[in-house]
Structure formats: C-alpha cells, structure tokens
Design a protein around this motif. Structure first.
Motif, short mmCIF file in Angstrom:
data_model
loop_
_atom_site.label_atom_id
_atom_site.label_comp_id
_atom_site.label_asym_id
_atom_site.label_seq_id
_atom_site.Cartn_x
_atom_site.Cartn_y
_atom_site.Cartn_z
N ALA A 16 0.83 -1.21 0.00
CA ALA A 16 0.00 0.00 0.00
C ALA A 16 0.87 1.25 0.00
N ALA A 17 1.93 1.25 0.78
CA ALA A 17 2.82 2.41 0.84
C ALA A 17 3.48 2.64 -0.52
N ALA A 18 3.97 1.58 -1.13
CA ALA A 18 4.61 1.71 -2.44
C ALA A 18 3.63 2.19 -3.50
N ALA A 19 2.36 1.80 -3.36
CA ALA A 19 1.32 2.24 -4.30
C ALA A 19 0.81 3.64 -3.98
N GLY A 20 1.13 4.14 -2.79
CA GLY A 20 0.74 5.49 -2.42
C GLY A 20 -0.70 5.64 -1.99
N HIS A 21 -1.25 4.59 -1.38
CA HIS A 21 -2.63 4.72 -0.89
C HIS A 21 -2.82 3.94 0.40
N PRO A 22 -3.65 4.48 1.28
CA PRO A 22 -3.95 3.77 2.53
C PRO A 22 -4.92 2.62 2.28
N TRP A 93 -9.42 13.57 17.42
CA TRP A 93 -8.97 12.50 16.54
C TRP A 93 -9.70 12.51 15.20
N THR A 94 -10.49 13.52 14.99
CA THR A 94 -11.17 13.74 13.71
C THR A 94 -11.01 15.21 13.37
N GLY A 95 -11.28 15.58 12.15
CA GLY A 95 -11.22 16.99 11.80
C GLY A 95 -9.92 17.39 11.14
N PRO A 96 -9.79 18.69 10.86
CA PRO A 96 -8.67 19.16 10.05
C PRO A 96 -7.28 18.99 10.68
N ASP A 97 -7.16 19.16 11.99
CA ASP A 97 -5.84 18.99 12.61
C ASP A 97 -5.39 17.53 12.55
N ALA A 98 -6.33 16.63 12.81
CA ALA A 98 -6.02 15.20 12.70
C ALA A 98 -5.64 14.85 11.27
N ARG A 99 -6.38 15.39 10.32
CA ARG A 99 -6.11 15.12 8.90
C ARG A 99 -4.71 15.61 8.53
N LEU A 100 -4.31 16.76 9.00
CA LEU A 100 -2.96 17.27 8.69
C LEU A 100 -1.87 16.33 9.18
N LEU A 101 -2.00 15.85 10.41
CA LEU A 101 -1.01 14.92 10.96
C LEU A 101 -0.98 13.63 10.15
N ILE A 102 -2.15 13.06 9.90
CA ILE A 102 -2.21 11.78 9.18
C ILE A 102 -1.67 11.93 7.76
N ASP A 103 -2.05 13.00 7.09
CA ASP A 103 -1.54 13.21 5.73
C ASP A 103 -0.01 13.30 5.73
N ARG A 104 0.55 14.01 6.70
CA ARG A 104 2.01 14.15 6.77
C ARG A 104 2.68 12.79 7.01
N LEU A 105 2.14 12.02 7.95
CA LEU A 105 2.74 10.72 8.25
C LEU A 105 2.57 9.73 7.09
N GLN A 106 1.43 9.78 6.44
CA GLN A 106 1.23 8.90 5.29
C GLN A 106 2.18 9.28 4.15
N ARG A 107 2.34 10.57 3.91
CA ARG A 107 3.27 11.00 2.85
C ARG A 107 4.69 10.51 3.15
N GLN A 108 5.10 10.56 4.41
CA GLN A 108 6.43 10.06 4.77
C GLN A 108 6.56 8.58 4.42
N ALA A 109 5.55 7.79 4.76
CA ALA A 109 5.59 6.36 4.45
C ALA A 109 5.57 6.13 2.94
N PHE A 110 4.71 6.85 2.22
CA PHE A 110 4.64 6.68 0.77
C PHE A 110 5.99 7.00 0.13
N ARG A 111 6.54 8.14 0.48
CA ARG A 111 7.81 8.58 -0.11
C ARG A 111 8.92 7.57 0.19
N TYR A 112 9.02 7.18 1.44
CA TYR A 112 10.08 6.26 1.85
C TYR A 112 10.01 4.94 1.07
N TRP A 113 8.82 4.35 1.00
CA TRP A 113 8.70 3.04 0.36
C TRP A 113 8.65 3.12 -1.16
N GLN A 114 8.17 4.23 -1.71
CA GLN A 114 8.20 4.38 -3.17
C GLN A 114 9.64 4.51 -3.66
N GLU A 115 10.50 5.14 -2.89
CA GLU A 115 11.91 5.26 -3.26
C GLU A 115 12.62 3.91 -3.20
#
Length: 119
Positions: A16-22, A93-115
């Motif tokens: 999932a990380a390599a594909a860039g989707h949760p 644990w819901t809402g825009p602040d939660a979304r910002l954190l999750i998006d950042r952490l997911q992007r880190q995982a996507f980038r790391y494993w896609q490389e």
C-alpha cells in the motif's frame, strides 16, 4: 493468513505504501482472508502496533497510519491512543488537525517506500 502475523500484515502495508494509498481496516482484513468484525479489527490493531515497533527499531516510518476507517479516512482510536506519546497530538482524533497529521505521516511512508520499491 493470520491477523496476528506481523510479517504478512507488513507485506500488505508495504504494498500500500509503495502504491501510495492507505487501506481501510476492512480492506486489510479481506487481504488477510477475513471478513470485518470488531474483534478481528482489535486483534489486527495489536499486530499493527508490533509492525510499527519493528519499523521504528529499523529506522523506518510507521506503517499502521496507513490503515484507516472507511468513514473518514483516519486511523481508529487504537492508533491515536497508541501513538500519542510519539506525536504529542492533543487535538481531536477527527477533523482538520487530525487530517494534517495523518496526511504528513502517510506522505512520509509513501515517499520512503516508493523510493525503495523495485522497478
């Protein structure tokens, strides 16, 4: 495949990380050969914690953050309570602040494993 098998769970998360989707909890359980039930989801969450512990020990980004609720695309309560100390997130644990954190952490995982993906 066993819900309690961190190697099998990690393989699906790496794909999932390599594909860039949760993945939703239901999707991950289905890939492991199980229908969604709350007890299975709770068992899966224990395995996700073990996967993240191993990733942290290896200097890799966390992967459990890629498993989300279908309803809002955010991790469930277990992820938030289990990772509070690491992220010091004190908001809802819901809402825009939660979304910002999750998006950042997911992007880190996507980038790391896609490389690191073969290809």
């Amino acid at each position: 495949m066993s819900i309690a098998d961190p190697v099998a769970v990690r393989e699906h998360l790496l794909a999932a990380a390599a594909a860039g989707h949760p993945l939703t909890y239901s999707e991950l359980l289905a890939r492991l050969g199980h229908p969604f039930t709350r007890p299975r989801m709770r068992a899966l969450c224990k395995t996700l914690a073990a996967v993240d512990d191993a990733a942290q020990a290896d200097g890799e980004p966390e992967l459990a953050v890629l498993v989300v609720r279908q309803s809002d695309g955010l991790p469930g309560q277990g992820w938030w309570t289990g990772s509070w100390e690491k992220h010091r997130f004190t908001g809802d644990w819901t809402g825009p602040d939660a979304r910002l954190l999750i998006d950042r952490l997911q992007r880190q995982a996507f980038r790391y494993w896609q490389e690191r993906a073969p290809g």
